[in-house]
Design a protein around this motif. Structure first.
Motif, mmCIF file in Angstrom:
data_model
loop_
_atom_site.group_PDB
_atom_site.id
_atom_site.type_symbol
_atom_site.label_atom_id
_atom_site.label_comp_id
_atom_site.label_asym_id
_atom_site.label_seq_id
_atom_site.Cartn_x
_atom_site.Cartn_y
_atom_site.Cartn_z
ATOM 1 N N THR A 10 -3.271 0.821 2.723
ATOM 2 C CA THR A 10 -2.193 -0.085 3.089
ATOM 3 C C THR A 10 -2.199 -1.207 2.068
ATOM 4 O O THR A 10 -3.248 -1.803 1.814
ATOM 5 C CB THR A 10 -2.413 -0.666 4.500
ATOM 6 O OG1 THR A 10 -2.536 0.402 5.415
ATOM 7 C CG2 THR A 10 -1.262 -1.550 4.912
ATOM 8 N N ASN A 45 4.505 0.974 1.552
ATOM 9 C CA ASN A 45 3.236 0.265 1.411
ATOM 10 C C ASN A 45 2.052 0.962 2.060
ATOM 11 O O ASN A 45 0.986 0.363 2.201
ATOM 12 C CB ASN A 45 3.371 -1.161 1.964
ATOM 13 C CG ASN A 45 4.235 -2.012 1.066
ATOM 14 O OD1 ASN A 45 4.250 -1.830 -0.142
ATOM 15 N ND2 ASN A 45 4.964 -2.940 1.656
ATOM 16 N N THR A 46 2.224 2.218 2.462
ATOM 17 C CA THR A 46 1.101 2.993 2.989
ATOM 18 C C THR A 46 1.081 4.366 2.329
ATOM 19 O O THR A 46 2.118 4.932 1.998
ATOM 20 C CB THR A 46 1.191 3.186 4.520
ATOM 21 O OG1 THR A 46 2.398 3.872 4.842
ATOM 22 C CG2 THR A 46 1.125 1.863 5.257
ATOM 23 N N ASP A 62 3.640 7.338 2.952
ATOM 24 C CA ASP A 62 3.274 7.731 4.304
ATOM 25 C C ASP A 62 4.418 7.267 5.196
ATOM 26 O O ASP A 62 5.539 7.674 4.991
ATOM 27 C CB ASP A 62 1.936 7.116 4.707
ATOM 28 C CG ASP A 62 1.315 7.783 5.914
ATOM 29 O OD1 ASP A 62 1.861 8.778 6.394
ATOM 30 O OD2 ASP A 62 0.276 7.314 6.389
ATOM 31 N N THR A 71 5.579 4.091 5.357
ATOM 32 C CA THR A 71 6.375 3.141 4.577
ATOM 33 C C THR A 71 5.961 3.238 3.115
ATOM 34 O O THR A 71 4.986 3.916 2.778
ATOM 35 C CB THR A 71 6.152 1.682 5.047
ATOM 36 O OG1 THR A 71 4.832 1.285 4.690
ATOM 37 C CG2 THR A 71 6.358 1.533 6.545
ATOM 38 N N THR A 112 0.007 -4.599 -0.068
ATOM 39 C CA THR A 112 1.087 -5.590 -0.100
ATOM 40 C C THR A 112 1.807 -5.506 -1.441
ATOM 41 O O THR A 112 2.303 -6.499 -1.943
ATOM 42 C CB THR A 112 0.536 -7.020 0.113
ATOM 43 O OG1 THR A 112 -0.395 -7.300 -0.932
ATOM 44 C CG2 THR A 112 -0.113 -7.168 1.466
ATOM 45 N N THR A 125 2.769 2.179 -2.943
ATOM 46 C CA THR A 125 1.337 2.420 -3.135
ATOM 47 C C THR A 125 1.094 3.893 -3.449
ATOM 48 O O THR A 125 1.863 4.766 -3.037
ATOM 49 C CB THR A 125 0.518 2.061 -1.880
ATOM 50 O OG1 THR A 125 0.971 2.857 -0.788
ATOM 51 C CG2 THR A 125 0.627 0.583 -1.545
ATOM 52 N N TYR A 134 -4.828 -4.796 -1.109
ATOM 53 C CA TYR A 134 -4.809 -3.541 -0.370
ATOM 54 C C TYR A 134 -6.007 -3.447 0.559
ATOM 55 O O TYR A 134 -6.985 -4.185 0.425
ATOM 56 C CB TYR A 134 -4.792 -2.335 -1.324
ATOM 57 C CG TYR A 134 -6.060 -2.207 -2.135
ATOM 58 C CD1 TYR A 134 -7.146 -1.480 -1.651
ATOM 59 C CD2 TYR A 134 -6.188 -2.818 -3.369
ATOM 60 C CE1 TYR A 134 -8.315 -1.373 -2.383
ATOM 61 C CE2 TYR A 134 -7.339 -2.720 -4.103
ATOM 62 C CZ TYR A 134 -8.414 -1.990 -3.599
ATOM 63 O OH TYR A 134 -9.576 -1.905 -4.314
ATOM 64 N N LEU A 142 -6.557 6.210 4.400
ATOM 65 C CA LEU A 142 -5.341 5.432 4.560
ATOM 66 C C LEU A 142 -5.416 4.218 3.647
ATOM 67 O O LEU A 142 -6.377 3.451 3.697
ATOM 68 C CB LEU A 142 -5.168 4.964 6.005
ATOM 69 C CG LEU A 142 -4.014 3.986 6.256
ATOM 70 C CD1 LEU A 142 -2.663 4.645 5.981
ATOM 71 C CD2 LEU A 142 -4.073 3.441 7.675
ATOM 72 N N SER A 202 -1.495 8.073 2.650
ATOM 73 C CA SER A 202 -2.636 8.664 3.341
ATOM 74 C C SER A 202 -2.747 10.149 3.014
ATOM 75 O O SER A 202 -1.786 10.774 2.567
ATOM 76 C CB SER A 202 -2.509 8.466 4.852
ATOM 77 O OG SER A 202 -1.397 9.189 5.350
#
Length: 186
Positions: A79, A115-116, A111, A113, A81, A86, A144, A77, A118
């Motif tokens: 995550t 910003n994610t 994923d 959003t 900013t 991403t 990140y 995963l 996975s």
């Protein structure tokens, strides 16, 4: 004289125990069934991701190598900013930013959003893998966090920053200075 030797031995054993506890703590933190690390791609090297049908011709990225000690399925995963999207990429053996498709295993650009990202991948114990955190387009960069979870221990090969080497050098110099000073006082 015997009492002074006893006190020196006590100090020695306390120091040895404290040092051992420190190394046990560091070893325990270096490997875990769930590993998380953070970073920042801002100002980092760039890579052309157009071979993956992404918009980035010069996306900032950070690459981190790792191994696992148990073969099996691991989840990843990312995550971030980032101001846009991403992207996560996983490579086996090595990552070559001039040829992003060589050694590529799996990747993801969304994923829950923007910003994610996975994915899950089958990994083999003892093989070196490289995880790449990057963005979908050129203005996608920032801080990140990456989390890896799976059946075994993942050991991340982090390259220390120059400031870490400076602190280590200062610490060793202080230990040497203290030892020389004590020896001169006897």
């Amino acid at each position: 004289m015997k009492k002074e030797n006893h006190m020196n031995a006590t100090k020695f054993f306390r120091t040895a125990i404290a040092t051992s506890a420190l190394f046990v703590g560091l070893a325990a933190n270096a490997s875990a069934a769930i590993v998380t690390w953070t970073g920042d791609t801002t100002g980092g090297p760039t890579v052309d991701l157009t071979p993956f049908d992404l918009e980035a011709t010069a996306a900032h990225y950070a690459a981190t190598s790792f191994t696992v000690d148990v073969s099996g399925e691991y989840s990843f995963l990312l995550t971030g900013t980032f101001n846009t999207d991403t992207v996560t990429l996983l490579y086996e053996n090595s990552f070559d930013p001039s040829d992003v498709q060589t050694n590529f295993i799996v990747g993801s650009d969304d994923d829950v959003t923007f910003n994610t990202s996975s994915f899950a991948a089958e990994l083999t114990a003892g093989t070196t893998y490289t995880f790449v955190a990057t963005g979908y387009d050129n203005p996608s960069f920032g801080e990140y966090s990456v989390t890896i979870g799976g059946p075994g221990l993942a050991t991340v090969s982090a390259v220390p920053e120059p400031a870490t080497y400076a602190m280590l050098g200062l610490g060793l110099a202080a230990v040497g200075f203290t030892a020389r000073r004590r020896k001169a006082q006897k």
